[in-house]
Design an enzyme around this catalytic site. Sequence first.
Site, PDB file in Angstrom:
ATOM      1  N   GLY A 136     -33.932 -54.885 -47.376  1.00 21.45           N
ATOM      2  CA  GLY A 136     -33.889 -56.118 -48.144  1.00 21.45           C
ATOM      3  C   GLY A 136     -32.483 -56.421 -48.604  1.00 21.45           C
ATOM      4  CB  CYS A 137     -30.880 -59.600 -49.582  1.00 23.79           C
ATOM      5  SG  CYS A 137     -32.175 -60.299 -50.622  1.00 23.79           S
ATOM      6  CE1 TYR A 138     -30.949 -60.101 -55.946  1.00 18.63           C
ATOM      7  CE2 TYR A 138     -33.248 -60.359 -55.295  1.00 18.63           C
ATOM      8  CZ  TYR A 138     -32.118 -60.848 -55.936  1.00 18.63           C
ATOM      9  OH  TYR A 138     -32.158 -62.071 -56.553  1.00 18.63           O
ATOM     10  CB  THR A 172     -28.311 -54.413 -48.335  1.00 19.40           C
ATOM     11  OG1 THR A 172     -29.356 -54.353 -47.360  1.00 19.40           O
ATOM     12  CG2 THR A 172     -26.964 -54.207 -47.662  1.00 19.40           C
ATOM     13  CB  ALA A 173     -26.201 -55.718 -52.907  1.00 24.32           C
TER      14      ALA A 173
END
Lengths: 344, 344, 344, 344
Positions: free
Chosen positions: C149-151, C153-154
């Site tokens: 997911g995007c969150y 990953t960060a």
Amino acid sequence: MKVGVIGATGYAGQQLLWFLNNHKETEVSFLVSHSYPDKTYSSIYKNYRDFIKSKCISMQNMYKYLSSVDIVFIALPHGKSMNIAKDLLLKGIKVVDLGADFRLKNYKIYEDWYGLNHEGKELLKNTVYGLPELNRNLIKNASLIANPGCYPTASILAIAPLLKNNLIQNSSIIIDAKSGVSGAGRSLNTSSLFCECNESVKAYKVGKHRHTPEIEQELSNINNENVNVLFTPHLIPMNRGILATCYGKLSKSISLDNIQEIYEEFYSNDYFVRVSEDIPETKWVKGSNFCDIGIRFDKRTGNIIVVSAIDNLIKGAAGQAVQNMNIMCGFDEYEGLNFPSMIP
Amino acid sequence: MKVGVIGATGYAGQQLLWFLNNHKETEVSFLVSHSYPDKTYSSIYKNYRDFIKSKCISMQNMYKYLSSVDIVFIALPHGKSMNIAKDLLLKGIKVVDLGADFRLKNYKIYEDWYGLNHEGKELLKNTVYGLPELNRNLIKNASLIANPGCYPTASILAIAPLLKNNLIQNSSIIIDAKSGVSGAGRSLNTSSLFCECNESVKAYKVGKHRHTPEIEQELSNINNENVNVLFTPHLIPMNRGILATCYGKLSKSISLDNIQEIYEEFYSNDYFVRVSEDIPETKWVKGSNFCDIGIRFDKRTGNIIVVSAIDNLIKGAAGQAVQNMNIMCGFDEYEGLNFPSMIP
Amino acid sequence: MKVGVIGATGYAGQQLLWFLNNHKETEVSFLVSHSYPDKTYSSIYKNYRDFIKSKCISMQNMYKYLSSVDIVFIALPHGKSMNIAKDLLLKGIKVVDLGADFRLKNYKIYEDWYGLNHEGKELLKNTVYGLPELNRNLIKNASLIANPGCYPTASILAIAPLLKNNLIQNSSIIIDAKSGVSGAGRSLNTSSLFCECNESVKAYKVGKHRHTPEIEQELSNINNENVNVLFTPHLIPMNRGILATCYGKLSKSISLDNIQEIYEEFYSNDYFVRVSEDIPETKWVKGSNFCDIGIRFDKRTGNIIVVSAIDNLIKGAAGQAVQNMNIMCGFDEYEGLNFPSMIP
Amino acid sequence: MKVGVIGATGYAGQQLLWFLNNHKETEVSFLVSHSYPDKTYSSIYKNYRDFIKSKCISMQNMYKYLSSVDIVFIALPHGKSMNIAKDLLLKGIKVVDLGADFRLKNYKIYEDWYGLNHEGKELLKNTVYGLPELNRNLIKNASLIANPGCYPTASILAIAPLLKNNLIQNSSIIIDAKSGVSGAGRSLNTSSLFCECNESVKAYKVGKHRHTPEIEQELSNINNENVNVLFTPHLIPMNRGILATCYGKLSKSISLDNIQEIYEEFYSNDYFVRVSEDIPETKWVKGSNFCDIGIRFDKRTGNIIVVSAIDNLIKGAAGQAVQNMNIMCGFDEYEGLNFPSMIP
């Protein structure tokens, strides 16, 4: 090929570096910045970390690097390129000037609109106005390219086929253009602050914008008649993009389908102009070198409406500069430029 | 005075409630919402917490509240107001309709542009087009007000003084208007999503927008001649505001100073129109009921350019509706409306 | 290599096509879209005009194209990939799933957070969580990649080096993340409308966002201990980008310089992670596959603060999916991804 | 009452004029502007046309107007108010300072964080920190109000009830705050340009922002213990608004319902604080003097999360200054401030 960039830390200059960095045939030899001499380029534009490792140099220091370059791009405010261009051409270096200094063939018009003496009049004759869709053959052999302004690129591409085919009344042309804020550059003006631009739209320099004579010059060339236009720029709260909504009275009876065909034919060899049945939006060209064009005819008032969309920093500046370089240097015209807009 | 609002949860409806909440003379009796019947208003628009405590009601339930109200505002999509207005008028309730159903005097033009049968033709004769700057006296005695569209408000106010004084060629009028996204309302359309609007500008419904006949009707009334206009709306990535850039060919020789005086004279009794020597920006009117107007003349092409700016939800909708109510009901025209834009 | 894309008209899907279009080694065989079957892809995303000429197909029609593809990307909402992935794997086709269905190794946690039965439990064991910086070797031999997911990953990239080196107290981790609106996808929700997002910031799903267990799973793997985090996502009025501000109490005495070195060492072989002495901004990674990381230590409270920035649609979705494909298929890891952010 | 404003052309100053213009009890006697002396106020902020007719004056010229005023608002950068405030107080004029010079009771902490000598130490003892929700009674009798910073207003209001009731571990407080760009003021900095802020989010001054000691001072006062906080500000691409997401470890077992009640009780007499069961969004307070607060408890990590939202220019600056004036002068506390946010 070895390339130099003067004015590397403005918005247009840094956009140019984006393209040069990806270009197969070029290597950047020096970056001149008035604002940040001796600073590492990627400390200013941190996106270029691991991509551009060199430091900016000052204008004075540039001269010792000149022997190693084949072409130089100048991205400076108007009035700053004239003497530099002369120096570079004398050394046999090709020049693409992204500023306004060489765009107007008649130096008096330049002096009138820009309020400056033109110190490079003798170069004007051999300068080529670098709009590939109109002047591709001249560009091939040019040494000095005047890269078109952002508004003129969008405006001229929208209107040229109409004039070429004598379809509109010359005296009726109105260009209502909308630009993102990057068009104002990176210099410090209250009017460019976030809170001054965001959530607002305005017209500015109504009837007085310096891109007017540039548009008129090129349209007049197409038509072999004197063309005056009313050009009204507007500032839009977005980073990038120009939408030019162009109006004119049709001068003869013709169907919209035929006009559409005329446009498609006119741009049939121009990869970066996409004539469409839709009305363009800037998002479809943002981040790319494309110019999208859509046409409508309003029977009720006899007006033809042509809407064009470009990215002001790309087809309106750095992308077109690379396109010009590609043509001048015999590379594929779309080398380094061949990708679509990234949305949203 | 007791007030009802139908369509209270759209953007225009909720803007209206902002004004009614602050208004000295009004008390809101009911809020009709098709989307949120039985929901507490402040659970939808949380800014109204502690200000509006009532629940929305359905259209069906409205009828039992009618005996208690003096005036009803209708903020529904076109086609939905005709029968409701009839019911309300029969009960002796004044109506301000923010939708399009009663704006066009000629029902055939309505049916042509909106693709609907007009079910309230018999009301059209006595309906007043609620643009106070043109029709203040008629508004005073009206029972049914057709509140103008947002684009027509900006456009008509910009052009009326020119036509009144026969200063432009009727066939030359072009209106290039730019609107914030709230103009599209709160309904769910892909084209209204944040990522579809942000960082882009587009023209839409070129030559086909339904506000065209409304503009033409009112301009023709001023001039007693048939006026056709080319109207091109654009969508701008901002919440609020309309900027209308209006073009026309001057029909006689007159100085810009004189034109400016004519505008100032024309609007000398109109508190909410501010004629300026500057070109307006929407930020100076955002959140207020003002219409700012600036004028330029372009000698080179013979065009006059009039730029007007309004807040589309206020002078273009809810503020003007309150202004109309104030006039109809004998209140101060600017009661509840008398404050400047809050910036930035 | 022949590639299929399922869910091609969502924001992640179309971003994926941008990369596949530019990729030297891939050819797109089919585009599945539930919303736009049989429509020309470039009529939906007009930026792809002249780049993508094919039509979208429906899910049902996809099966006849499967014999021709080597790898399929699935970009569907959670719950939709499980059976499709099974079918594809049975045919020997590699799968990169951009959705959530295979990210959680423990199907009970999936069922708990997503409220769905997991219909592909048997695949979970051999699925690889496709975060190349942590799992590069496993990715090389994987058939089914769960693209992070995007969150996560960060967040994971920001915190992993701390946990690996036992530098923070596990129970102290707080992730305060800020995302652009494209993270909400292209489906129609009132909360994604321009006027609802613009000029506002909000926290949402506080303590309840489904990316929480995904972050915890990967951090626990690094640490071999159970790690719980508090994760708070926020919505920011911009198209793209995630900034994750991560907090934790330092568990031992160590200088910021040493922490910085540990990060640089940790990511020394990871081209797309740039550890910097500056605090990142999303603009420097927008439009690129990079994750920028900056670190601070607050002596006064004993907290370490790690800030990471990615483009949610690229390193947080489509770019990472291509990176995974590159690793799985033996291409250069950065083929098609090797360019910096384009600003502004 | 006669009022003077020093620093009238900054964003906070002009917001103050918006309120003073609408306030029943005040009349503005002079406007001091360093940047625009002798310019008509409405030529700078054109929204005030027809509302404010006076010219700005210089600091030097102010002194002759002092005999006529009862209260002066100072909206200057830090370091500029100390001597002015002394002069005004000596003349018996009440002062509300919107800057930072009098906020910190311990001048050494001021000198440490601001890097300046404090030239008004003797005034600090009798200065009142103008957060009405904590210090209403002191404000009533004050002559010099230090109007709180924008971030401290949001942060202190979010956390005060927890500390008052000993509900959190003092050492665990983290404030992750997000602000619109108007917080950076109207001065010319590259980092405030539209294209630098738009489409990006960043953290800045991590662990070093000057609002930190101000937050700590007030929280320590509540608790009678030394409270240190980690405060991380972020810049968000919007004009107005602050969202403060505040984290702390609960120090005793208590249900969320009980915490909610404690908050409601704590603010039961505070009109401008709205404790809600929802998590706030800045849009619901934008353009108003309200502070919305929402609370969550995360069982999994033992953290309480309190989110507060204000308009940084109103409750975080000019609105609170008017609220303070109202209290000092015996007006209704919400005179001139009693309206909800205007959205969208």
